[in-house]
Design an enzyme around this catalytic site. Structure first.
Site, PDB file in Angstrom:
ATOM      1  N   HIS A  75       1.009  -1.325   0.189  1.00 31.07           N
ATOM      2  CA  HIS A  75       0.043  -0.008   0.086  1.00 31.07           C
ATOM      3  C   HIS A  75       0.849   1.286   0.060  1.00 31.07           C
ATOM      4  O   HIS A  75       0.495   2.075  -0.683  1.00 31.07           O
ATOM      5  CB  HIS A  75      -0.926  -0.020   1.035  1.00 31.07           C
ATOM      6  CG  HIS A  75      -1.637   1.310   1.355  1.00 31.07           C
ATOM      7  ND1 HIS A  75      -2.932   1.373   1.171  1.00 31.07           N
ATOM      8  CD2 HIS A  75      -1.377   2.517   2.134  1.00 31.07           C
ATOM      9  CE1 HIS A  75      -3.289   2.710   1.454  1.00 31.07           C
ATOM     10  NE2 HIS A  75      -2.424   3.287   2.133  1.00 31.07           N
ATOM     11  N   GLU A  76       1.832   1.351   0.832  1.00 29.18           N
ATOM     12  CA  GLU A  76       2.521   2.244   1.011  1.00 29.18           C
ATOM     13  C   GLU A  76       3.628   2.384  -0.162  1.00 29.18           C
ATOM     14  O   GLU A  76       3.859   3.724  -0.940  1.00 29.18           O
ATOM     15  CB  GLU A  76       3.478   2.612   2.254  1.00 29.18           C
ATOM     16  CG  GLU A  76       2.870   2.401   3.655  1.00 29.18           C
ATOM     17  CD  GLU A  76       1.809   3.593   3.782  1.00 29.18           C
ATOM     18  OE1 GLU A  76       2.042   4.737   3.045  1.00 29.18           O
ATOM     19  OE2 GLU A  76       0.901   3.566   4.645  1.00 29.18           O
TER      20      GLU A  76
ATOM     21  N   HIS B 296       1.729   4.230  -3.146  1.00 29.71           N
ATOM     22  CA  HIS B 296       1.618   5.587  -3.114  1.00 29.71           C
ATOM     23  C   HIS B 296       2.866   6.255  -3.831  1.00 29.71           C
ATOM     24  O   HIS B 296       2.613   7.374  -4.621  1.00 29.71           O
ATOM     25  CB  HIS B 296       1.607   6.145  -1.717  1.00 29.71           C
ATOM     26  CG  HIS B 296       0.311   6.150  -0.909  1.00 29.71           C
ATOM     27  ND1 HIS B 296      -0.653   6.608  -1.457  1.00 29.71           N
ATOM     28  CD2 HIS B 296      -0.051   5.602   0.345  1.00 29.71           C
ATOM     29  CE1 HIS B 296      -1.665   6.664  -0.622  1.00 29.71           C
ATOM     30  NE2 HIS B 296      -1.462   5.850   0.329  1.00 29.71           N
TER      31      HIS B 296
END
Length: 923
Positions: free
Chosen positions: A696-697, A700
């Site tokens: 998820h990070e 980004h």
């Protein structure tokens, strides 16, 4: 009165009187006790005197004593500055406007330099120097060309300043035809400018900068950015020391200048940041009074009011903490009245001291820096007594004192002190880590043109470390300690000021074959920071006095079994709080407990499998999905075929270049929330290559505006194709079903059905599905839009393994839309009707991402996908709709792929939405 030798008090010029013992100590009961305390205070006096020379503060614990000495020094400087400035300004106009095309010129060594002209916004537009016993004046623009025009009102003040330069007295007229050597700036214009100020200069007709004979007969040296000399800074300083006054005028507009920086350094001054006065356009207004200018100059860079607070302990106790706000676990207090002003004053002090750190200058070896040394020693003494945790409301005095001290760290020094308690950052074992007694030679590969990479060693708190680098070619190098971002100290949270505020040091410049001595109060992981490098080049680093943390360095194509064995042995020894892993395109900087726990719990202690999956399942999986050009890795045949059929360049390393090394901080706190994107990205949970949060990070950092629906409304959505793909792969390859309820197909379908019942179906669905601006609003429902196309592509290609190729192709498409030659490639990209490259806004009100997705998906699928975009409440522009119509493709009836699982695609069911809303196909 002559001001020619008015130098500020410093270690070189005066034996500073010692501060009196605080009176409250003398009142303590008992003569013997009082005598003992006096003896102790005297001992601290001696320690302070020695520390002012050596920097060794390891035995200095009386911060109040240091504060009193600092207050005395600051007051001496203020008085001396006041005397000099008052004599210069007299009752003349203070008006001065250098314009936007000018630079700031800042005092660097506060004991010997001071501002001459400070604008209304606090920017220093000109400065004075008494460095090396000489006299200098520097302007951020070529004021000599402005005295008959925009700055005519400044001419009388400049005249007095030049008279002070030449004669040591602003009121003493210069002789007729006094010799002026002009170097590096137009000579005629410079001499005419001096004449415009009412002076009578004569051309010395020689170069006083490089010619000692010329310097001995000249009365003034005027320098501009065109000047040159071997060892320029040293030459300028030598001329000052020999008694030749220097006037420097910056002739490079708002741009920085290497020559100017060297000249200013010789004067004990420094150039402002990039852009200079361009944005602020600061000036001294005609309404400025002499009194105000003297006040500003006397206090600049010293902050006597803050010093008084420290001495008295008169910290403010009435901050309205109710104005603080919290978001995803982190409290901020930016809106607390008065706090911002306090914080900015501390930031100014930090910036002044960090300027020396960044230039690798040891304040304890530089003349004219007594006040700055005292600031450093005060902070060192405060650190000896810090105890965590603290709370902003309950521990007001300790909190604010620590807040200031945390901003003041001198890294470049021969000796210093360790902070005894490091809180949640590190335990006591970091204090006792052994360090190398001999020089170690380390070879590092720089993987990209700029970035930073782990050196593989760390500094121990309070212990001297020496570092030097051998020839680095054209690369600029620096050393840094630690990688945490400032948000990883949650000082504003209730009772969570539990670690130092600035764990990450400034970047400290390294010059080839020049050793730099460092002492950190906290210790930390060493990083080599680089720019202007040739990707793949190697650099040799020599370090002495470093500690060794568990460090695993996996080199591509090499046998890593011994490296892994050594890493496991270091982990098992349990002697460090921090570890690092460098493997492929990822570097991990982590608390040992956060990685060791995951290896033991999730990988059964199998470090090799953990590392393999870190590369293959986590990092490479994401970069492959995003279609980057990965060395020695070809695109799949299916992707290659699609690219060839459309005439796309999918292999260009320029268009599809891999991102730089991805750094990961695994720590107690993150910059924001429990995980925070960026490079490094932060996470607070144990590092797991199969984890959702990790991808998820990372996602980004890979998400782009052209692939976002309604811009920021999918800011926490479009990045999640990366963990979704990874979870699909983990189920397929390893049989582990993770996060299987992430995508909320059912509720997305319900919202669509409800929205379609309105008079304006598109608006009805938008209102339900996309209108909410909340960061995490309808996360699972919005994700279902992104997975629709995976299912569609798998059906179109009749191959479930190709489903995720659609997002790889969309990434390849958007990079070509962004970067390729527009006129030559727009037709192949499906933008044939667009004269100009389309916008790339991430604003929620923009349709840029919506348009690109509609065009990209229609172009790739060879179908008009407008019905399905309308079904999902996704607006597109008239230009995009016209482009799709121009394709002439058959219209794809609106569809919805339903599922009651996230990772298992064999259960997906296609619903035809063109004739209404079918019943949900699952129980």
């Amino acid at each position: 009165m002559s001001l020619s030798t008015t130098a500020f008090p410093s270690l070189q010029g005066e034996n500073m009187s010692r501060s009196p013992i605080p009176r409250h100590r003398a009142l303590l009961a008992g003569f013997c006790l009082a005598g003992a305390l006096s003896a102790q205070a005297a001992t601290q006096e001696e320690i302070l005197d020695a520390a002012l020379v050596s920097g060794d503060s390891s035995q200095l614990t009386d911060s109040h004593l240091v504060a009193l000495r600092l207050q005395q020094q600051v007051e001496r400087i203020r008085q001396t500055r006041t005397q000099l400035l008052d004599g210069l300004y007299q009752n003349l106009s203070q008006a001065y406007d250098p314009g936007a095309a000018s630079m700031w010129v800042l005092p660097a060594n506060p004991d010997n330099t001071l501002p001459f002209l400070i604008g209304d916004k606090g920017r220093v537009l000109a400065s004075l120097s008494l460095e090396a016993g000489g006299r200098g004046l520097a302007y951020g623009t070529n004021v000599l060309t402005q005295l008959s025009g925009t700055n005519a009102a400044h001419a009388p003040l400049l005249k007095r300043a030049v008279q002070w330069l030449v004669n040591g007295d602003p009121g003493a007229a210069t002789a007729k035809d006094f010799k002026v050597s002009v170097v590096g700036v137009d000579k005629t214009a410079a001499l005419n400018g001096l004449k415009s100020a009412g002076l009578q200069p004569a051309d010395a007709a020689c170069n006083a900068l490089t010619d000692a004979s010329c310097a001995s007969t000249s009365k003034l040296l005027v320098l501009g950015n065109g000047a040159s000399a071997a060892s320029l800074s040293a030459t300028v300083r030598a001329r000052l020391q020999a008694g030749l006054p220097i006037l420097f005028v910056h002739t490079n507009g708002w741009n920085q200048s290497s020559t100017g920086q060297q000249i200013l350094a010789g004067l004990g001054l420094q150039e402002g940041p990039y852009g200079g006065n361009y944005w602020d356009k600061d000036r001294v207004p005609s309404s400025r009074t002499r009194t105000r200018s003297v006040e500003l100059g006397g206090a600049y860079g010293q902050d006597p009011a803050l010093v008084q607070q420290i001495v008295d302990g008169s910290w403010r106790t009435d901050y309205d903490w109710s104005k603080c706000t919290s978001y995803v676990g982190r409290t901020t207090c930016d809106d607390v009245p008065g706090l911002s002003d306090f914080s900015k004053r501390v930031d100014v002090l930090k910036g002044a001291l960090d300027a020396y750190n960044q230039k690798a200058q040891n304040l304890f070896a530089l003349p004219g820096t007594t006040s700055l040394r005292l600031w450093l020693l005060w902070a060192d003494a405060v650190r000896q007594n810090i105890r965590y945790p603290m709370d902003k409301a309950a521990d007001t005095a300790r909190f604010q004192e620590t807040f200031v001290a945390d901003a003041i760290v001198g890294y470049v020094r021969e000796a210093g002190a360790a902070q005894k308690e490091l809180g949640s950052y590190a335990g006591q074992r970091q204090q006792s880590m052994p360090v190398s007694g001999s020089e170690e030679t380390l070879t590092l590969t720089l993987p990209s043109a700029q970035g930073f990479t782990a050196i593989g060693r760390m500094a121990a708190p309070g212990k001297r470390l020496s570092i030097r680098i051998e020839d680095a070619g054209q690369a600029s190098l620096a050393v840094g300690l630690n990688t945490q971002r400032i948000g990883s100290t949650r000082l504003w949270n209730t009772r969570q000021y539990d670690r130092p505020r600035f764990l990450k040091s400034p970047d400290i410049k390294l010059q080839a074959n020049q050793s730099v001595a460092l002492v950190s109060p906290y210790g930390g992981l060493l990083q080599l920071v680089y720019s202007g490098a040739t990707p793949g080049q190697t650099v040799t680093v020599k370090v002495t006095g470093a500690a060794s943390q568990p460090f695993l360095d996996i080199q591509p194509g090499e046998d890593s079994s011994q490296a892994i064995a050594d890493f496991i042995q270091a982990l098992d020894a349990d002697k460090a709080d921090w570890l690092e892993i460098r493997s492929g395109s990822v570097e991990v900087h982590a608390k040992v407990e956060k990685v060791r726990g995951s290896i033991d719990k999730d990988y059964g202690g199998d470090v090799q499998r953990f590392i393999r999956e870190l590369n293959e399942v986590f990092i490479d999986d994401a970069y492959t999905l995003a279609g980057f050009a990965i060395p020695n890795q070809a695109k799949t045949p299916a992707i290659q075929q699609e690219c060839a059929a459309r005439g796309w360049d999918c292999d260009s390393e320029t268009l599809h270049k891999l991102p730089g090394t991805q750094h990961i901080n695994v720590d107690q706190y993150a910059q924001c929330g429990g995980g925070c994107s960026g490079n490094p990205y932060d996470q607070t949970w144990g590092l797991n290559p199969r984890g959702w949060g990790e991808s998820h990070e990372l996602g980004h950092n890979l998400q782009v505006n052209r692939l976002k629906v309604y811009g920021g409304r999918s800011g926490e959505i479009s990045n999640q194709i990366f963990p979704l793909h990874k979870d699909w792969r983990v189920l397929r390859e390893f049989g582990q079903n993770l996060d299987d309820t992430r995508v909320n197909y059912r509720n997305a379908y319900n919202l669509i059905v409800a929205g379609r019942a309105e008079a304006d179906p598109l608006a009805g669905v938008y209102k339900r599905l996309w209108e909410d601006p909340g960061t995490y609003a309808l996360n699972g429902e919005r994700m279902a839009f992104y997975t629709q196309w995976v299912h569609y592509w798998a059906d179109l290609k009749n191959d479930p393994l190709q489903g995720w190729d659609i997002w790889t192709l969309l990434y390849l498409h958007q990079r070509q839309v962004d970067k390729s030659d527009w006129d030559a490639n727009k037709a192949a990209l499906g933008y044939g009707t667009y004269a100009q490259r389309p916008g790339n806004s991430g604003d929620a009100s923009s349709t840029d991402g919506n348009d690109n997705l509609l065009l990209g998906l229609s172009w790739l699928t060879q179908r008009d996908q407008r019905p399905t975009f309308a079904l999902w409440g996704i607006r597109t522009s008239a230009a995009a709709q016209a482009q799709v119509a121009a394709y002439g493709f058959a219209e794809q009836p609106a569809f919805f792929y339903a599922n009651n699982r996230t990772n298992e695609y064999s259960t997906v069911k296609l619903l035809d939405m063109s004739q209404g809303s079918p019943a949900w196909p699952f129980p």
